[in-house]
Enzyme design. Structure first.
Site, PDB file in Angstrom:
ATOM      1  N   LYS A 168     -47.366  44.725 -10.477  1.00 51.99           N
ATOM      2  CA  LYS A 168     -46.728  43.872  -9.614  1.00 51.99           C
ATOM      3  C   LYS A 168     -46.168  44.558  -8.107  1.00 51.99           C
ATOM      4  CE  LYS A 168     -43.160  40.306  -9.773  1.00 51.99           C
ATOM      5  NZ  LYS A 168     -42.168  39.507 -10.678  1.00 51.99           N
ATOM      6  N   SER A 198     -42.935  34.760 -11.127  1.00 53.39           N
ATOM      7  CA  SER A 198     -43.324  35.594  -9.798  1.00 53.39           C
ATOM      8  C   SER A 198     -44.392  36.475  -9.890  1.00 53.39           C
ATOM      9  CB  SER A 198     -41.938  36.181  -9.182  1.00 53.39           C
ATOM     10  OG  SER A 198     -41.557  37.247 -10.350  1.00 53.39           O
ATOM     11  N   SER A 231     -40.227  35.007 -15.174  1.00 52.50           N
ATOM     12  CA  SER A 231     -41.537  35.513 -14.297  1.00 52.50           C
ATOM     13  C   SER A 231     -42.683  36.408 -14.982  1.00 52.50           C
ATOM     14  CB  SER A 231     -40.915  36.204 -13.023  1.00 52.50           C
ATOM     15  OG  SER A 231     -40.110  35.561 -12.206  1.00 52.50           O
TER      16      SER A 231
END
Lengths: 63, 446
Positions: free
Chosen positions: B79, B148, B172
């Site tokens: 990420k 996220s 997330s």
């Protein structure tokens, strides 16, 4: 003070603080968020917490 | 053999047995990315040169019988809030445009140390909050992959990489994994170092893992878990042998948390109930479990803590670049600046009280079970509802999602399992047992 009264008081306080810090126009844009946060503040302020309960920061007991 | 369909454990085994070259594996995944990422938009940056160089080195070492570790030659994605030395790390934000860290996040470094190859950086919502990434759900491009960790979930589901790092502060990692038909783990707070991960909360940030099997998650955790003296939130709890734990899988004692079913859509309740019935028929001891009173306050506490933390973390940058922040994180920071200190501390006391009250419940069961999400991935850009992850992010208890079925419209759903702090080994064993019974999710039709 009952919960709803507490929530209204928090919301008014947040609106005033937002106007001072970010200006009236921005405080108006934050109106819904202010209502949400006032609700969370009310829940946290009124929920019973044990008197001897410390805050939890980093260190947690291992198993 | 379609190389992009290989899971991490299978790829690592094939490389070790010299029936697969890391060079071919990396090229296969780059071809896959070229073919479909224009539609999925999972990647913020693909490090083609770096991955090819690392793959050639891994291939040379393998030819000499040298293996750096259990993921030798296997690609992974991170990420785009994880620092990656020499690679842009922009957190989905104009505020961080052009930022290139000079060191790797601890989790990235540990995976590289085990021989894994960083293929690139995966899209995130801005600073891991809720202003959406461009990424689409591989099961239905009209839907969000969740957030996220949007790119992490989409890339693994779309077979562009077998393993990805995500993070979870509210919901997330586990939520997007479920929306995309994956296994996703949020380990205990402090289990994986957060050093080098752009922070959102001092007490709720967790590094997470996403893969297509419980075994891959166990392997990833075995590499990334462990104490980091440079991360003050890192735990000294011993690290178990998570892969060995999978050999001890057996029918678990399961506590069903009915409150979550009452907040889920009828279709989610139907699919999850069907899955629970299958687990019970296969031998799981299933009974209803009742959450403690403090559950009522966990949402308010979690949101006050994260907003206050986020305001503190971003204070200096926000003072200089407020206009570059997108609406959701901007308002989160602004409101965080206004939350009184006494309520922040009270919320942290609620956090501890909830964790303490959960202990007897977690002693009675191997795992607690909920639907992973109240509904399947919604259409549009908004990243979905994180409510079912919030209590475990606040308390720091480990949670994992395992696919359990699909909706009539073909979107995946999952069950979420929760266990006591630092019991990832039995949690993974229970998850693997459930995976055996329920089957793994198929591949989306891309």
């Amino acid at each position: 003070m009952d919960r709803e009264g507490q929530r209204i008081e928090y919301a008014a306080w947040l609106r005033a603080a937002a106007e001072r810090r970010f200006g009236a126009a921005r405080a108006e844009e934050l109106a819904q968020t202010i209502e949400d946060v006032a609700g969370w503040m009310t829940e946290v302020a009124t929920f019973p917490v044990a008197a001897d309960e410390p805050p939890a920061f980093y260190a947690e007991p291992s198993p | 053999m379609s190389l992009h369909t290989l899971d991490a454990v299978d790829a690592a085994r094939a490389i070790r047995e010299k029936v697969l070259s890391p060079v071919d594996l990396v090229e296969g995944l780059l071809e896959r990315i070229d073919r479909i990422d224009g539609r999925v938009q999972a990647w913020a940056l693909v490090d083609r040169d770096g991955a090819r160089l690392a793959a050639r080195q891994a291939a040379d070492e393998a030819a000499r019988g040298e293996f750096r570790g259990p993921l030798h030659g296997v690609p992974f994605g991170a990420k785009d809030i994880f620092y990656s030395a020499g690679l842009r790390t922009e957190a989905g934000s104009k505020v961080m445009a052009g930022f290139v860290p000079d060191y790797d996040a601890a989790a990235v470094a540990r995976l590289k140390g085990a021989g894994a190859i960083l293929l690139g950086k995966l899209h995130t919502t801005e600073f891991a909050t809720s202003d959406p990434a461009p990424t689409r759900n591989p099961w239905n491009l009209a839907c969000t992959p969740g957030g996220s960790s949007s790119g992490s979930a989409a890339a693994v589901a779309a077979r562009m990489v077998p393993l990805a790092l995500g993070s979870q502060t509210i919901g997330s990692n586990v939520r997007p994994a479920s929306y995309c038909g994956l296994v996703g783990l949020k380990p205990t707070f402090g289990r994986i170092s957060t050093r080098g991960v752009m922070a959102l909360s001092y007490t709720q940030d967790h590094v997470g893992l996403m893969a297509r099997s419980v075994e891959d998650i166990a392997l990833g955790l075995s590499i990334t878990a462990g104490h980091d003296p440079e991360d003050p939130s890192s735990s000294r709890a011993p690290v178990a042998d998570y892969l060995a734990a999978l050999t001890r899988r057996r029918a678990p004692r399961v506590g069903i948390l009915r409150e979550f079913f009452e907040r889920a859509s009828p279709e989610v309740v139907d699919v999850t109930t069907h899955a629970v019935n299958r687990l019970a028929r296969a031998g799981a001891a299933v009974e209803e479990a009742k959450l403690p009173p403090t559950f009522r306050a966990v949402y308010a506490a979690a949101y006050l803590i994260t907003r206050s933390d986020t305001a503190s973390i971003h204070a200096e940058r926000f003072a200089l670049k407020a206009e570059l922040y997108r609406p959701a994180i901007r308002s989160a920071i602004e409101m965080g600046m206004l939350i009184p200190g006494d309520l922040y501390v009270r919320a942290l006391r609620i956090r501890r009280q909830f964790r303490r009250e959960m202990s007897p419940l977690l002693d009675r069961y191997d795992v607690l079970l909920t639907p992973t999400t109240p509904a399947p991935a919604p259409e549009g850009m908004a990243t979905g509802d994180p409510r079912f992850q919030v209590p475990w992010s606040l308390s720091g208890l480990p949670s994992i999602t395992v696919p359990c079925g699909v909706t009539t419209s073909g979107l995946p759903l999952g069950i979420q399992l929760v266990s006591a702090a630092f019991t990832e080994a039995p949690l993974l064993a229970a998850a693997a047992w459930c995976e055996d019974i329920l089957g793994r999710a198929s591949a989306p039709g891309l």
